[in-house]
Design a protein around this motif. Sequence first.
Motif, PDB file in Angstrom:
ATOM      1  N   UNK A 113       0.854  -1.460   0.067  1.00 34.45           N
ATOM      2  CA  UNK A 113      -0.025   0.099   0.113  1.00 34.45           C
ATOM      3  C   UNK A 113       0.749   1.339  -0.264  1.00 34.45           C
ATOM      4  N   UNK A 114       2.092   0.953   0.592  1.00 29.63           N
ATOM      5  CA  UNK A 114       3.045   2.097   0.641  1.00 29.63           C
ATOM      6  C   UNK A 114       3.517   2.457  -0.744  1.00 29.63           C
ATOM      7  N   UNK A 115       3.797   1.547  -1.752  1.00 21.60           N
ATOM      8  CA  UNK A 115       4.191   1.477  -3.073  1.00 21.60           C
ATOM      9  C   UNK A 115       3.105   2.227  -3.893  1.00 21.60           C
ATOM     10  N   UNK A 128      -1.472  16.389  -3.338  1.00 22.44           N
ATOM     11  CA  UNK A 128      -0.740  15.294  -2.392  1.00 22.44           C
ATOM     12  C   UNK A 128       0.166  16.041  -1.537  1.00 22.44           C
ATOM     13  N   UNK A 129      -0.422  16.641  -0.093  1.00 16.07           N
ATOM     14  CA  UNK A 129       0.349  17.296   0.701  1.00 16.07           C
ATOM     15  C   UNK A 129       1.481  16.640   1.413  1.00 16.07           C
ATOM     16  N   UNK A 130       1.415  15.412   1.721  1.00 14.90           N
ATOM     17  CA  UNK A 130       2.427  14.723   2.272  1.00 14.90           C
ATOM     18  C   UNK A 130       2.061  12.985   2.058  1.00 14.90           C
ATOM     19  N   UNK A 131       3.265  12.283   2.051  1.00 14.45           N
ATOM     20  CA  UNK A 131       3.275  11.069   1.945  1.00 14.45           C
ATOM     21  C   UNK A 131       3.962  10.305   3.112  1.00 14.45           C
ATOM     22  N   UNK A 132       3.287   9.227   3.608  1.00 13.35           N
ATOM     23  CA  UNK A 132       3.906   8.481   4.580  1.00 13.35           C
ATOM     24  C   UNK A 132       3.864   7.073   4.154  1.00 13.35           C
ATOM     25  N   UNK A 133       5.250   6.405   4.145  1.00 14.58           N
ATOM     26  CA  UNK A 133       5.256   4.992   3.743  1.00 14.58           C
ATOM     27  C   UNK A 133       5.701   4.137   5.125  1.00 14.58           C
ATOM     28  N   UNK A 134       4.911   2.943   5.231  1.00 15.11           N
ATOM     29  CA  UNK A 134       5.137   2.221   6.600  1.00 15.11           C
ATOM     30  C   UNK A 134       5.454   0.841   6.039  1.00 15.11           C
ATOM     31  N   UNK A 135       6.705   0.335   6.442  1.00 15.94           N
ATOM     32  CA  UNK A 135       7.144  -1.079   5.945  1.00 15.94           C
ATOM     33  C   UNK A 135       7.002  -1.524   4.529  1.00 15.94           C
ATOM     34  N   UNK A 136       7.234  -0.453   3.897  1.00 17.01           N
ATOM     35  CA  UNK A 136       7.155  -0.310   2.329  1.00 17.01           C
ATOM     36  C   UNK A 136       8.174  -1.060   1.418  1.00 17.01           C
ATOM     37  N   UNK A 137       8.015  -1.746   0.377  1.00 11.84           N
ATOM     38  CA  UNK A 137       9.140  -2.197  -0.366  1.00 11.84           C
ATOM     39  C   UNK A 137       9.462  -1.123  -1.431  1.00 11.84           C
ATOM     40  N   UNK A 138      10.578  -0.972  -1.654  1.00 15.38           N
ATOM     41  CA  UNK A 138      11.038  -0.082  -2.543  1.00 15.38           C
ATOM     42  C   UNK A 138      11.909  -1.010  -3.906  1.00 15.38           C
ATOM     43  N   UNK A 139      12.175  -2.276  -3.710  1.00 14.27           N
ATOM     44  CA  UNK A 139      12.790  -3.091  -4.622  1.00 14.27           C
ATOM     45  C   UNK A 139      12.661  -4.607  -4.110  1.00 14.27           C
ATOM     46  N   UNK A 140      12.519  -5.564  -4.823  1.00 23.66           N
ATOM     47  CA  UNK A 140      12.562  -6.872  -4.554  1.00 23.66           C
ATOM     48  C   UNK A 140      13.984  -7.337  -4.088  1.00 23.66           C
ATOM     49  N   UNK A 211      12.845  -4.879  13.022  1.00 23.88           N
ATOM     50  CA  UNK A 211      12.762  -6.305  12.764  1.00 23.88           C
ATOM     51  C   UNK A 211      11.758  -6.852  11.512  1.00 23.88           C
ATOM     52  N   UNK A 212      11.606  -5.888  10.643  1.00 27.35           N
ATOM     53  CA  UNK A 212      10.716  -6.276   9.511  1.00 27.35           C
ATOM     54  C   UNK A 212      10.892  -7.547   8.832  1.00 27.35           C
ATOM     55  N   UNK A 213      10.249  -8.517   8.788  1.00 28.92           N
ATOM     56  CA  UNK A 213      10.436  -9.760   8.146  1.00 28.92           C
ATOM     57  C   UNK A 213      10.366  -9.791   6.634  1.00 28.92           C
ATOM     58  N   UNK A 214       9.734  -8.749   5.925  1.00 25.91           N
ATOM     59  CA  UNK A 214       9.663  -8.806   4.697  1.00 25.91           C
ATOM     60  C   UNK A 214      10.515  -7.588   3.922  1.00 25.91           C
ATOM     61  N   UNK A 215      11.355  -7.094   4.838  1.00 25.39           N
ATOM     62  CA  UNK A 215      12.387  -5.897   3.859  1.00 25.39           C
ATOM     63  C   UNK A 215      13.538  -5.351   4.994  1.00 25.39           C
ATOM     64  N   UNK A 216      14.627  -5.328   4.490  1.00 29.12           N
ATOM     65  CA  UNK A 216      15.714  -4.983   5.409  1.00 29.12           C
ATOM     66  C   UNK A 216      15.640  -3.224   5.380  1.00 29.12           C
ATOM     67  N   UNK A 217      16.507  -2.924   6.410  1.00 31.35           N
ATOM     68  CA  UNK A 217      16.468  -1.263   6.384  1.00 31.35           C
ATOM     69  C   UNK A 217      16.761  -0.455   5.008  1.00 31.35           C
ATOM     70  N   UNK A 218      17.421  -1.306   4.213  1.00 33.23           N
ATOM     71  CA  UNK A 218      17.894  -0.635   2.690  1.00 33.23           C
ATOM     72  C   UNK A 218      16.437  -0.263   2.116  1.00 33.23           C
ATOM     73  N   UNK A 219      15.553  -0.810   2.469  1.00 33.12           N
ATOM     74  CA  UNK A 219      14.048  -0.437   1.818  1.00 33.12           C
ATOM     75  C   UNK A 219      13.685   1.124   2.104  1.00 33.12           C
TER      76      UNK A 219
END
Length: 262
Positions: A113-115, A128-140, A211-219
């Motif tokens: 949903x963040x994507x 769109x005044x502001x965007x908040x992404x939470x636990x979002x994937x930026x790449x696979x 501790x996100x199990x679907x994405x590292x902090x690189x996301x």
Amino acid sequence: MQTLTLETPAGGLHVARWRPQAPGTRSPRPQASPIVLLHDSLGCIALWRDFPALLAEATGREVIAYDRLGYGRSAPFPGQQPSSFIADEGEAFHALREHFGLTCFVLLGHSVGGCMAAEIAGQHADGCEALVTVATQAFTEPRTLAGIREAEQAFQPPAAMARLAKYHGDKADWVLRSWVDTWHSEAFDGWTLDDALTRVRCPTLAIHGEHDEYGSLAQPRRIASRTPGPAEPRLLPCGHVPHRECPEVLADIVAEFLAVRD
């Protein structure tokens, strides 16, 4: 909470709205733009749980959420989910924006949903005044794909699928297969959110669980480095679902981010 069905050419969308009401919280701000929530790959309005109400009280803003087509109480998706589904969500959002007359708005998306929120922020940069992404994937990345496979196995027992069906009804199998099969498809090999991120013009806050199990902090770092706003992501001591694991903390962080822009 108020609910309604928004009819679109593709089918009905289940929509919910929350307004700040609790005494002693931040005063409602009628002129403030609402926050629109976009759910994750297995999500729906019900699975946001109490977070939308908490967010409304913390920010003093109206919060709007909807079940994507094929999810929750919205109409079934007509066929197989296309690989372009992230960018395509802009069509449903356009219908929502038109219906509610949203001149300006804030987007908050969880996981995929963040994507979608990033795509929509670029497509609707005028409002769109502001965007908040939470636990979002930026790449696979391998962690993403491995986490999805592990979740797929966890849904093998009938009782687990029954829990998913509690929220999605007879669409539950479609919901699960859309998640697993799309992310492991050839079309998603090498996928990134980079093009969408370059079109974002509004202040952006990337939030991620340590501790996100679907994405590292690189996301989140990739999101933060390619959008206006804080250069570093905001990290929380939780996993992939902050709105369930630490909802009050998440709501306060979003409120703090938006207050600077009020």
